[in-house]
Design an enzyme around this catalytic site. Sequence first.
Site, PDB file in Angstrom:
ATOM      1  N   CYS A   1      21.104 -95.821  26.953  1.00 51.13           N
ATOM      2  CA  CYS A   1      21.669 -96.120  25.630  1.00 51.13           C
ATOM      3  C   CYS A   1      20.616 -96.779  24.737  1.00 51.13           C
ATOM      4  O   CYS A   1      20.506 -96.469  23.546  1.00 51.13           O
ATOM      5  CB  CYS A   1      22.882 -97.038  25.760  1.00 51.13           C
ATOM      6  SG  CYS A   1      24.208 -96.383  26.808  1.00 51.13           S
TER       7      CYS A   1
ATOM      8  N   CYS B   1      29.684 -58.173  27.999  1.00 52.10           N
ATOM      9  CA  CYS B   1      29.512 -59.543  27.505  1.00 52.10           C
ATOM     10  C   CYS B   1      30.875 -60.192  27.263  1.00 52.10           C
ATOM     11  O   CYS B   1      31.088 -61.365  27.576  1.00 52.10           O
ATOM     12  CB  CYS B   1      28.706 -59.550  26.205  1.00 52.10           C
ATOM     13  SG  CYS B   1      27.077 -58.797  26.320  1.00 52.10           S
TER      14      CYS B   1
ATOM     15  N   CYS C   1      22.992-100.553  29.325  1.00 51.39           N
ATOM     16  CA  CYS C   1      22.572 -99.206  29.747  1.00 51.39           C
ATOM     17  C   CYS C   1      21.191 -98.867  29.209  1.00 51.39           C
ATOM     18  O   CYS C   1      20.960 -98.847  27.992  1.00 51.39           O
ATOM     19  CB  CYS C   1      23.606 -98.190  29.261  1.00 51.39           C
ATOM     20  SG  CYS C   1      23.052 -96.485  29.241  1.00 51.39           S
TER      21      CYS C   1
ATOM     22  N   CYS D   1      29.330 -55.866  22.895  1.00 51.55           N
ATOM     23  CA  CYS D   1      29.138 -55.460  24.295  1.00 51.55           C
ATOM     24  C   CYS D   1      30.369 -55.799  25.141  1.00 51.55           C
ATOM     25  O   CYS D   1      30.769 -56.963  25.247  1.00 51.55           O
ATOM     26  CB  CYS D   1      27.897 -56.153  24.846  1.00 51.55           C
ATOM     27  SG  CYS D   1      27.783 -56.203  26.637  1.00 51.55           S
TER      28      CYS D   1
END
Length: 404
Positions: free
Chosen positions: A56, A181, A53, A178
Amino acid sequence: MNFKFLGILFVLHYGSCLYPSNSDVVELTPSNFDSLVRKSDDIWIVEFFAPWCGRCKSLAPEYAKAAKGLKGVVKVGAVNADEHNSLGGEFGVRGFPTITIFGANKKKPEDYNGARTTDGLIDAAFKALKAKVNNQMGGKKSSSSGSSDVIELTDDNFDKLVLGSDDLWLVEFYAPWCGHCQNLAPYLAQAATGLKGKVKLGALDATVRSIKAQEYGVQGYPTIKYFPSGKKDKHSAQDYDGGRFSQDIVSWALEKAAESVPAPEIEQITSEAVFKSACVDHPLCVISILPNIYGCQSECRNNYLKILRTMGEKYKKKMWGWLWAEASSQPELEEALELGGFGFPSMAVISHKKMKYLTLRGPFSSDGINEFLRDLSYGKGSTAPIRDIDLSDVELDELPKDEL
């Protein structure tokens, strides 16, 4: 530039491990994983990789530096999931590299989705440590999101993680008290999971991290800002104007992501590096063999390349690699993919991972190629194995239909 196709691309000899024995990265295998990781009180960062990879290999030096910096604090390990695919399959590894954090609860490891840098990994390690301490103290997670897929942002890491990355980000500026939120939090968490690997979602407590909130003109909560992919700065931020349910967020973000995907380059095969970049590092690569310059002058050649660029733009969301070569310049490639039997131009699509290919049988035209690629996307067409191959398949989950 001519080169021996089969010898270079498909008969590859990958090393078994990216980290030498003297590295601070611990080699993990099925025989030692339980004793070292699962039954340990230590926090572990574990990379699942494949030696072939490219990403990687790029990560390896950063990962090794992080292991050195975290020595004695957090354990850092690596699993060769190409060789030990049972471990990769157990943790749902579908791509490389996958980085997983085994924190206080070893039964529920968390995927790491931060920057693939030494600093990013170290920040994640200390976040896991903090979460473990809070858990042992009977406290709560500091993140407002309630989800590991929503990345906690601070004044210190904001520029590095958001502005310093090429990723597309949605960032919520919130206040813990809040109500809006709190109502948004579960939807944002679901969206973060749905967008995982495509769009990054972050959350910043604007009551504690007031510097960043002021910098972006936050005056109410929650405020969501959009940061496009690619190079960006603080002026790149835009207001999110979509809905507040998870599917609204996902749809809005994916539409933005599609807009930002650049059209692929249609590269001529001139070197091993060009070939490997298109075919090894992408799910599929589309290879066209065009007539040589004696049989097709520049205007003719440019017309074929124009068709390929149009198709590349049309299918850019697939993230395929696109290559072309002049007829007879890569004879091993033509033979391996059975191209040229009906003359040129010709086309084949190959899956390097599965060692299979599919050849265009219709006309080399916009309509003909579009139909061919569209059918391929839907899983249609009969593929054939590439001949004379000596490369073990990666025994993980099956690729999606559009990957042959």
